[in-house]
Design a protein around this motif. Structure first.
Motif, short mmCIF file in Angstrom:
data_model
loop_
_atom_site.label_atom_id
_atom_site.label_comp_id
_atom_site.label_asym_id
_atom_site.label_seq_id
_atom_site.Cartn_x
_atom_site.Cartn_y
_atom_site.Cartn_z
N PRO A 15 5.78 -1.45 3.99
CA PRO A 15 4.64 -1.12 4.84
C PRO A 15 5.14 -0.67 6.21
CG PRO A 15 4.26 -3.21 3.73
CD PRO A 15 5.67 -2.80 3.42
N GLY A 16 4.65 0.47 6.68
CA GLY A 16 5.05 0.97 8.00
C GLY A 16 6.17 1.98 7.95
N LYS A 19 4.83 6.17 4.68
CA LYS A 19 4.53 6.75 3.37
C LYS A 19 3.32 7.68 3.40
CE LYS A 19 4.06 2.80 1.23
NZ LYS A 19 4.39 1.80 2.24
N GLY A 38 -4.17 2.16 -1.43
CA GLY A 38 -4.63 1.56 -0.17
C GLY A 38 -5.83 2.33 0.38
N PHE A 41 -8.93 1.64 -1.75
CA PHE A 41 -9.50 0.32 -1.42
C PHE A 41 -10.22 0.36 -0.06
CE2 PHE A 41 -5.95 -1.59 -4.19
CZ PHE A 41 -6.79 -1.69 -5.29
N ARG A 42 -9.59 0.97 0.94
CA ARG A 42 -10.20 1.00 2.28
C ARG A 42 -11.52 1.79 2.27
NH1 ARG A 42 -4.81 0.64 3.75
NH2 ARG A 42 -4.50 2.87 3.53
N LEU A 64 -1.69 -8.92 -2.50
CA LEU A 64 -1.90 -7.80 -3.40
C LEU A 64 -3.19 -8.00 -4.20
CD1 LEU A 64 1.61 -6.97 -4.90
CD2 LEU A 64 0.48 -5.97 -2.92
N THR A 70 -6.29 -3.17 -10.08
CA THR A 70 -5.60 -2.00 -9.52
C THR A 70 -5.27 -0.99 -10.63
OG1 THR A 70 -4.64 -3.51 -7.91
CG2 THR A 70 -3.69 -1.31 -8.02
N TYR A 92 1.35 2.73 -5.34
CA TYR A 92 1.18 2.28 -6.73
C TYR A 92 2.19 3.02 -7.59
CZ TYR A 92 -0.73 1.40 -11.33
OH TYR A 92 -0.88 1.00 -12.64
N ARG A 94 3.27 -1.10 -7.59
CA ARG A 94 3.79 -1.99 -6.56
C ARG A 94 4.34 -3.29 -7.15
NH1 ARG A 94 0.83 -0.53 -1.66
NH2 ARG A 94 1.18 -1.99 0.01
N GLN A 98 2.62 -3.35 -12.89
CA GLN A 98 1.98 -2.05 -12.63
C GLN A 98 2.84 -0.89 -13.15
OE1 GLN A 98 0.67 -1.74 -8.51
NE2 GLN A 98 -0.50 -3.64 -8.64
N ARG A 133 0.52 1.01 15.63
CA ARG A 133 -0.63 1.58 14.93
C ARG A 133 -1.86 0.67 15.09
NH1 ARG A 133 -0.28 2.52 8.53
NH2 ARG A 133 -0.83 0.33 8.38
N ARG A 139 -6.52 -1.29 12.12
CA ARG A 139 -6.67 -1.69 10.73
C ARG A 139 -6.67 -3.21 10.64
NH1 ARG A 139 -2.81 1.21 6.27
NH2 ARG A 139 -2.49 -0.93 5.57
N ASP A 141 -5.61 -5.27 8.55
CA ASP A 141 -4.40 -5.96 8.06
C ASP A 141 -3.19 -5.65 8.94
OD1 ASP A 141 -4.20 -3.32 7.26
OD2 ASP A 141 -3.51 -3.76 5.22
P1 ADP Z 1 0.93 -0.63 3.42
O1 ADP Z 1 1.97 0.11 2.64
O2 ADP Z 1 1.02 -0.44 4.88
O3 ADP Z 1 0.83 -2.08 3.05
P2 ADP Z 1 -1.29 0.39 1.77
O4 ADP Z 1 -2.40 1.24 2.29
O5 ADP Z 1 -0.40 0.97 0.74
O6 ADP Z 1 -0.50 -0.01 3.10
O7 ADP Z 1 -1.88 -0.97 1.19
C1 ADP Z 1 -2.75 -1.79 1.92
C2 ADP Z 1 -3.18 -3.00 1.08
O8 ADP Z 1 -3.93 -2.56 -0.07
C3 ADP Z 1 -2.04 -3.83 0.50
O9 ADP Z 1 -1.53 -4.77 1.42
C4 ADP Z 1 -2.73 -4.49 -0.71
O10 ADP Z 1 -3.56 -5.55 -0.29
C5 ADP Z 1 -3.64 -3.38 -1.21
N1 ADP Z 1 -2.95 -2.54 -2.22
C6 ADP Z 1 -2.62 -1.22 -2.09
N2 ADP Z 1 -2.01 -0.78 -3.20
C7 ADP Z 1 -1.92 -1.83 -4.05
C8 ADP Z 1 -1.37 -2.03 -5.36
N3 ADP Z 1 -0.76 -1.04 -6.02
N4 ADP Z 1 -1.48 -3.26 -5.92
C9 ADP Z 1 -2.08 -4.26 -5.29
N5 ADP Z 1 -2.61 -4.16 -4.06
C10 ADP Z 1 -2.54 -2.97 -3.43
#
Ligand code: ADP
Length: 201
Positions: A15-16, A19, A38, A41-42, A64, A70, A92, A94, A98, A133, A139, A141
């Motif tokens: 993360p960070g 990507k 991500g 989901f957002r 996760l 997912t 993904y 991750r 998966q 950021r 964000r 999280d």
């Molecule tokens: P980062 O790489 O900064 O953590 P992402 O946008 O990829 O940001 O993911 C944010 C959050 O979304 C993750 O911390 C997790 O909670 C969820 N998430 C994203 N992709 C997956 C995945 N493939 N499996 C499970 N959870 C996921």
């Protein structure tokens, strides 16, 4: 049969590492959609959908989302018309489970991932970037505690995937330090070499 017109790609890294920024550039270069779990989901959290409600607390804690949920979302997304000719996955797979689920999704079309970009960056650097950021984007999280936890989750659950992709001969490791342009150039060079320079430029 080798299909030389498709590119099935993945970008992976802590993360960070940047990507998302690089994902859109790679997607443009190879003419494929960038698919970020991500972002999916957002968008659902923002839209207040049932899926969004289901995953909001998990994401805010830096955990996760369960593999089964997912996997289902990615399977649906990969069936959309724009992903048939290839895609760039961001975030993904991750977990090892998966990876196996994605293998099973691609098997019916006789395909697999063509290349995996590993964007490398030190923990201290990525934590500093995410804290910056947090000030700009807010964000949920991106608090320091959750950022640190996401790094641990990456190290435990996702970093082991790197060896797996390396064994498959599809890994392209790229140093994620530098300007966006510098990193984008390194990725393009590495990917072109791995994919047999199928893209002109
Ligand atoms: P980062 O790489 O900064 O953590 P992402 O946008 O990829 O940001 O993911 C944010 C959050 O979304 C993750 O911390 C997790 O909670 C969820 N998430 C994203 N992709 C997956 C995945 N493939 N499996 C499970 N959870 C996921």
């Amino acid at each position: 049969m080798t299909d030389t017109t498709t590119a099935r790609l993945l970008i992976i890294g802590p993360p960070g590492a940047g990507k998302g920024t690089q994902a859109s550039r790679i997607a443009e270069r190879y003419g494929v959609p960038a698919i970020s779990t991500g972002d999916i989901f957002r968008a659902n959290i923002k839209g207040g959908t049932p899926l969004g409600k289901q995953v909001q607390a998990i994401i805010e804690q830096g955990e996760l989302v369960p593999d089964s949920l997912t996997n289902e979302i990615v399977e649906d997304r990969l069936q959309q018309a724009d992903a048939v000719g290839g895609f760039l996955l961001d975030g993904y797979p991750r977990t090892v489970e998966q990876v196996h689920a994605l293998d099973a999704m691609l098997r019916p079309v006789g395909a697999g991932l063509d290349a995996v970009v590993l964007l490398e960056a030190e923990v201290d650097e990525v934590v500093a970037r995410l804290l910056k950021r947090a000030e700009l984007e807010g964000r949920a999280d991106d608090t320091e505690e959750v950022i640190r936890h996401r790094q641990e989750v990456y190290a435990e659950q996702t970093a082991p995937l790197v060896a797996l992709f390396s064994e498959r001969g599809i890994l392209v490791s790229v140093n994620g330090l530098g300007t966006v342009e510098e990193v984008a150039d390194r990725i393009a060079q590495g990917l072109d070499a791995k994919l047999g320079a199928r893209v002109g430029s």
